[in-house]
Scaffold this motif. Structure first.
Motif, PDB file in Angstrom:
ATOM      1  N   ALA A   1     -55.475  52.413 -60.526  1.00 28.17           N
ATOM      2  CA  ALA A   1     -55.812  52.958 -59.210  1.00 28.17           C
ATOM      3  C   ALA A   1     -57.313  53.232 -59.141  1.00 28.17           C
ATOM      4  O   ALA A   1     -57.872  53.898 -60.015  1.00 28.17           O
ATOM      5  CB  ALA A   1     -55.031  54.243 -58.961  1.00 28.17           C
ATOM      6  N   ILE A   2     -57.955  52.727 -58.093  1.00 29.12           N
ATOM      7  CA  ILE A   2     -59.398  52.890 -57.912  1.00 29.12           C
ATOM      8  C   ILE A   2     -59.663  53.319 -56.468  1.00 29.12           C
ATOM      9  O   ILE A   2     -59.234  52.634 -55.535  1.00 29.12           O
ATOM     10  CB  ILE A   2     -60.156  51.585 -58.230  1.00 29.12           C
ATOM     11  N   PRO A   3     -60.376  54.427 -56.277  1.00 28.55           N
ATOM     12  CA  PRO A   3     -60.666  54.877 -54.912  1.00 28.55           C
ATOM     13  C   PRO A   3     -61.768  54.046 -54.254  1.00 28.55           C
ATOM     14  O   PRO A   3     -62.656  53.526 -54.925  1.00 28.55           O
ATOM     15  CB  PRO A   3     -61.136  56.326 -55.109  1.00 28.55           C
ATOM     16  N   VAL A   4     -61.671  53.948 -52.935  1.00 29.24           N
ATOM     17  CA  VAL A   4     -62.720  53.297 -52.152  1.00 29.24           C
ATOM     18  C   VAL A   4     -63.758  54.362 -51.792  1.00 29.24           C
ATOM     19  O   VAL A   4     -63.437  55.370 -51.160  1.00 29.24           O
ATOM     20  CB  VAL A   4     -62.142  52.658 -50.873  1.00 29.24           C
ATOM     21  N   TYR A   5     -64.990  54.147 -52.214  1.00 25.34           N
ATOM     22  CA  TYR A   5     -66.089  55.069 -51.950  1.00 25.34           C
ATOM     23  C   TYR A   5     -66.891  54.616 -50.732  1.00 25.34           C
ATOM     24  O   TYR A   5     -66.827  53.454 -50.325  1.00 25.34           O
ATOM     25  CB  TYR A   5     -67.028  55.155 -53.158  1.00 25.34           C
ATOM     26  N   LEU A   6     -67.692  55.512 -50.202  1.00 27.68           N
ATOM     27  CA  LEU A   6     -68.567  55.173 -49.086  1.00 27.68           C
ATOM     28  C   LEU A   6     -69.482  53.998 -49.432  1.00 27.68           C
ATOM     29  O   LEU A   6     -69.814  53.182 -48.579  1.00 27.68           O
ATOM     30  CB  LEU A   6     -69.420  56.379 -48.676  1.00 27.68           C
TER      31      LEU A   6
ATOM     32  N   HIS B   1     -65.316  49.007 -42.937  1.00 23.17           N
ATOM     33  CA  HIS B   1     -64.311  48.689 -43.954  1.00 23.17           C
ATOM     34  C   HIS B   1     -65.005  48.178 -45.219  1.00 23.17           C
ATOM     35  O   HIS B   1     -66.219  47.991 -45.228  1.00 23.17           O
ATOM     36  CB  HIS B   1     -63.279  47.677 -43.439  1.00 23.17           C
ATOM     37  N   VAL B   2     -64.221  47.958 -46.279  1.00 23.47           N
ATOM     38  CA  VAL B   2     -64.798  47.494 -47.547  1.00 23.47           C
ATOM     39  C   VAL B   2     -65.502  46.158 -47.322  1.00 23.47           C
ATOM     40  O   VAL B   2     -64.935  45.227 -46.749  1.00 23.47           O
ATOM     41  CB  VAL B   2     -63.720  47.370 -48.640  1.00 23.47           C
ATOM     42  N   ASP B   3     -66.735  46.101 -47.783  1.00 28.28           N
ATOM     43  CA  ASP B   3     -67.528  44.887 -47.697  1.00 28.28           C
ATOM     44  C   ASP B   3     -66.907  43.802 -48.568  1.00 28.28           C
ATOM     45  O   ASP B   3     -66.427  44.077 -49.673  1.00 28.28           O
ATOM     46  CB  ASP B   3     -68.954  45.190 -48.171  1.00 28.28           C
ATOM     47  N   ASN B   4     -66.924  42.553 -48.081  1.00 30.95           N
ATOM     48  CA  ASN B   4     -66.275  41.474 -48.834  1.00 30.95           C
ATOM     49  C   ASN B   4     -66.861  41.302 -50.228  1.00 30.95           C
ATOM     50  O   ASN B   4     -66.131  41.076 -51.190  1.00 30.95           O
ATOM     51  CB  ASN B   4     -66.314  40.157 -48.055  1.00 30.95           C
TER      52      ASN B   4
ATOM     53  N   LEU C   1     -65.402  42.881 -54.794  1.00 31.92           N
ATOM     54  CA  LEU C   1     -65.428  42.354 -56.159  1.00 31.92           C
ATOM     55  C   LEU C   1     -65.903  43.380 -57.173  1.00 31.92           C
ATOM     56  O   LEU C   1     -65.582  43.273 -58.357  1.00 31.92           O
ATOM     57  CB  LEU C   1     -66.264  41.081 -56.227  1.00 31.92           C
ATOM     58  N   THR C   2     -66.648  44.398 -56.733  1.00 34.81           N
ATOM     59  CA  THR C   2     -67.012  45.462 -57.675  1.00 34.81           C
ATOM     60  C   THR C   2     -65.778  46.275 -58.057  1.00 34.81           C
ATOM     61  O   THR C   2     -65.675  46.750 -59.188  1.00 34.81           O
ATOM     62  CB  THR C   2     -68.108  46.391 -57.127  1.00 34.81           C
ATOM     63  N   LEU C   3     -64.848  46.426 -57.126  1.00 35.41           N
ATOM     64  CA  LEU C   3     -63.587  47.105 -57.443  1.00 35.41           C
ATOM     65  C   LEU C   3     -62.785  46.273 -58.441  1.00 35.41           C
ATOM     66  O   LEU C   3     -62.199  46.801 -59.387  1.00 35.41           O
ATOM     67  CB  LEU C   3     -62.773  47.346 -56.169  1.00 35.41           C
TER      68      LEU C   3
ATOM     69  N   LYS D   1     -56.779  39.777 -47.241  1.00 32.48           N
ATOM     70  CA  LYS D   1     -55.539  39.908 -46.478  1.00 32.48           C
ATOM     71  C   LYS D   1     -55.623  40.963 -45.381  1.00 32.48           C
ATOM     72  O   LYS D   1     -55.006  40.819 -44.336  1.00 32.48           O
ATOM     73  CB  LYS D   1     -54.376  40.258 -47.415  1.00 32.48           C
ATOM     74  N   SER D   2     -56.316  42.069 -45.638  1.00 34.87           N
ATOM     75  CA  SER D   2     -56.438  43.136 -44.639  1.00 34.87           C
ATOM     76  C   SER D   2     -57.643  44.006 -44.986  1.00 34.87           C
ATOM     77  O   SER D   2     -58.219  43.877 -46.059  1.00 34.87           O
ATOM     78  CB  SER D   2     -55.161  43.982 -44.579  1.00 34.87           C
ATOM     79  N   GLU D   3     -57.988  44.886 -44.081  1.00 31.03           N
ATOM     80  CA  GLU D   3     -59.117  45.781 -44.309  1.00 31.03           C
ATOM     81  C   GLU D   3     -58.727  46.905 -45.269  1.00 31.03           C
ATOM     82  O   GLU D   3     -57.553  47.265 -45.370  1.00 31.03           O
ATOM     83  CB  GLU D   3     -59.555  46.418 -42.992  1.00 31.03           C
ATOM     84  N   ALA D   4     -59.721  47.455 -45.929  1.00 30.01           N
ATOM     85  CA  ALA D   4     -59.556  48.663 -46.735  1.00 30.01           C
ATOM     86  C   ALA D   4     -60.640  49.633 -46.279  1.00 30.01           C
ATOM     87  O   ALA D   4     -61.741  49.219 -45.911  1.00 30.01           O
ATOM     88  CB  ALA D   4     -59.698  48.360 -48.218  1.00 30.01           C
ATOM     89  N   PHE D   5     -60.330  50.934 -46.327  1.00 27.85           N
ATOM     90  CA  PHE D   5     -61.206  51.933 -45.736  1.00 27.85           C
ATOM     91  C   PHE D   5     -61.555  53.041 -46.729  1.00 27.85           C
ATOM     92  O   PHE D   5     -60.830  53.277 -47.695  1.00 27.85           O
ATOM     93  CB  PHE D   5     -60.538  52.544 -44.494  1.00 27.85           C
ATOM     94  N   HIS D   6     -62.664  53.724 -46.436  1.00 33.54           N
ATOM     95  CA  HIS D   6     -63.107  54.839 -47.256  1.00 33.54           C
ATOM     96  C   HIS D   6     -61.969  55.834 -47.445  1.00 33.54           C
ATOM     97  O   HIS D   6     -61.240  56.154 -46.516  1.00 33.54           O
ATOM     98  CB  HIS D   6     -64.303  55.540 -46.595  1.00 33.54           C
ATOM     99  N   GLY D   7     -61.813  56.291 -48.680  1.00 30.13           N
ATOM    100  CA  GLY D   7     -60.809  57.295 -49.004  1.00 30.13           C
ATOM    101  C   GLY D   7     -59.480  56.720 -49.442  1.00 30.13           C
ATOM    102  O   GLY D   7     -58.671  57.436 -50.039  1.00 30.13           O
TER     103      GLY D   7
END
Length: 140
Positions: free
Chosen positions: A17-22, A30-33, A37-39, A73-79
């Motif tokens: 599990a890895i959180p999405v940071y600002l 949303h998460v930059d394409n 890849l850093t995640l 496939k879909s967007e991911a968002f902060h938090g």
């Protein structure tokens, strides 16, 4: 143009599990394409740790990224917390593919899937190296 299609296995041997940071978010909110890849890179580091290795020491050799393919496939968002699953497959003499899937932990929504091709590398000689037999045996 043909679209990338990545078939995933039914079972992954690893998940983290890895959180999405600002810092992962772009101007669209949303998460930059590229930052996605850093995640995946963080998940790969954790994957190797779970196997008792580092990316610089897998039975005495390291790894380098040879190629990467992503299907968004879909967007991911902060938090949001991303569950990233990973497994090694398609071994050849010098490397293998790491297949991965990223999903939102709460909803289960698939965000992306991909393949990272790795080759083993001897950093002392700066040459590619055969897949360490002990590493390959983990997946047979």
């Amino acid at each position: 143009m043909a679209r990338i299609q990545i078939d995933l296995p039914e079972h992954f041997g690893f998940s983290t599990a890895i959180p999405v940071y600002l810092s992962h978010i772009n101007y669209s909110g949303h998460v930059d394409n590229a930052l996605l890849l850093t995640l995946v890179t963080e998940a790969r580091v954790r994957y190797f740790q779970s196997l008792g290795y580092t990316e610089m020491d897998v039975e005495g050799v390291g790894i380098i990224l040879a190629d990467a393919a992503v299907q968004y496939k879909s967007e991911a968002f902060h938090g949001e917390i991303m569950d990233i699953s990973m497994t090694a497959t398609d071994f050849n003499k010098y490397g293998c593919d790491l297949l991965w899937r990223m999903r939102d932990q709460v909803s289960g929504r698939e965000v992306a899937r991909g393949k990272s091709g790795i080759v083993f590398f001897d950093y002392g000689t700066h040459r590619i190296a055969p897949v360490p037999p002990a590493f390959r045996q983990l997946f047979e």
